[in-house]
Design an enzyme around this catalytic site. Sequence first.
Site, mmCIF file in Angstrom:
data_model
loop_
_atom_site.group_PDB
_atom_site.id
_atom_site.type_symbol
_atom_site.label_atom_id
_atom_site.label_comp_id
_atom_site.label_asym_id
_atom_site.label_seq_id
_atom_site.Cartn_x
_atom_site.Cartn_y
_atom_site.Cartn_z
ATOM 1 N N GLY A 247 0.800 -1.304 -0.045
ATOM 2 C CA GLY A 247 0.097 -0.011 -0.015
ATOM 3 C C GLY A 247 0.879 1.393 0.019
ATOM 4 N N LEU B 277 6.245 1.606 4.813
ATOM 5 C CA LEU B 277 7.478 2.119 3.858
ATOM 6 C C LEU B 277 8.216 3.406 4.269
ATOM 7 C CD1 LEU B 277 5.856 1.266 0.492
ATOM 8 C CD2 LEU B 277 7.414 -0.246 1.623
HETATM 9 O O1 K1U Z 1 1.882 2.343 4.145
HETATM 10 C C1 K1U Z 1 2.776 1.774 3.918
HETATM 11 O O2 K1U Z 1 4.033 1.969 4.282
HETATM 12 C C2 K1U Z 1 2.732 0.419 3.154
HETATM 13 C C3 K1U Z 1 2.658 -0.873 3.904
HETATM 14 C C4 K1U Z 1 1.289 -1.270 4.126
HETATM 15 C C5 K1U Z 1 1.189 -2.260 5.328
HETATM 16 C C6 K1U Z 1 1.899 -3.260 5.463
HETATM 17 C C7 K1U Z 1 1.691 -4.322 6.670
HETATM 18 C C8 K1U Z 1 0.550 -3.986 7.398
HETATM 19 C C9 K1U Z 1 -0.200 -2.681 7.245
HETATM 20 C C10 K1U Z 1 0.003 -1.930 6.119
HETATM 21 C C11 K1U Z 1 3.808 -1.629 3.431
HETATM 22 O O3 K1U Z 1 3.391 -2.167 2.595
HETATM 23 S S1 K1U Z 1 5.192 -2.078 4.418
HETATM 24 C C12 K1U Z 1 5.916 -3.533 3.790
HETATM 25 C C13 K1U Z 1 5.241 -4.723 4.291
HETATM 26 O O4 K1U Z 1 5.191 -4.561 5.558
HETATM 27 C C14 K1U Z 1 4.491 -5.789 3.613
HETATM 28 C C15 K1U Z 1 5.129 -6.089 2.197
HETATM 29 C C16 K1U Z 1 4.639 -7.084 1.664
HETATM 30 C C17 K1U Z 1 3.629 -8.059 2.237
HETATM 31 C C18 K1U Z 1 3.157 -7.929 3.550
HETATM 32 C C19 K1U Z 1 3.789 -6.710 4.233
HETATM 33 ZN ZN ZN Z 2 2.648 3.251 6.109
#
Ligand code: K1U
Ligand code: ZN
Length: 186
Positions: free
Chosen positions: A59, A106
């Site tokens: 996301g 991120l």
């Molecule tokens: O908002 C952001 O920084 C994106 C975030 C979204 C998110 C991840 C996990 C729980 C809630 C929201 C990320 O994508 S961080 C990357 C990450 O944790 C992840 C990537 C791929 C699969 C699962 C998690």
């Molecule tokens: Zn975030």
Amino acid sequence: MRGPSSFYSTPLLMTQLTILRYPDSRLHTVAKPVAAVDARLKLLVSDMFETMYEAAGIGLAASQVDVHERLVVIDISEKHDEPLVLINPEIIWASEETRLGEEGCLSVPGIYDGVERSIAIKVTAMDLDGQLQTLAVEGMLAVCIQHEMDHLMGKVFVEYLSPLKRNRIKTKLVKQKKDDERDGER
Ligand code: K1U
Ligand code: ZN
């Protein structure tokens, strides 16, 4: 791999945007509603997908790329073939039942911790055709939407953690930022 360009007939040239890193006061800006679904917005959406996929995220909120408008892109699929665009999203219902789940961000690289979220939500949002849609979602998608909508309100997930944990994270990331800047100079 089917990227967002095949879905939204965006230009061939996509740009990777810079993701703001915590701590950064710009991450605490409250986003304003998107005024128009036009070519500028479609290009921004395309660039946000490019940035999110490249960073291996599921996301990204516009706030994280220093654009303070109510816009979120999400794709929780493994094949990157289920892009979801939420323009001016609003949560109209959230379950009382909550679950503690591990989250990452991120904008907070390398940090994962537990956050309590509603397990199911209903959201209204405009799509890229300017159509208002209502989504009833649960599981990972519900968690991700709540996380991204917090970003639009200027809230980063570490703010759910204890002040002690948050300060440790802040100190670690400030040091990391300095080290990265120094490495960049070499
Ligand atoms: O908002 C952001 O920084 C994106 C975030 C979204 C998110 C991840 C996990 C729980 C809630 C929201 C990320 O994508 S961080 C990357 C990450 O944790 C992840 C990537 C791929 C699969 C699962 C998690
Ligand atoms: Zn975030």
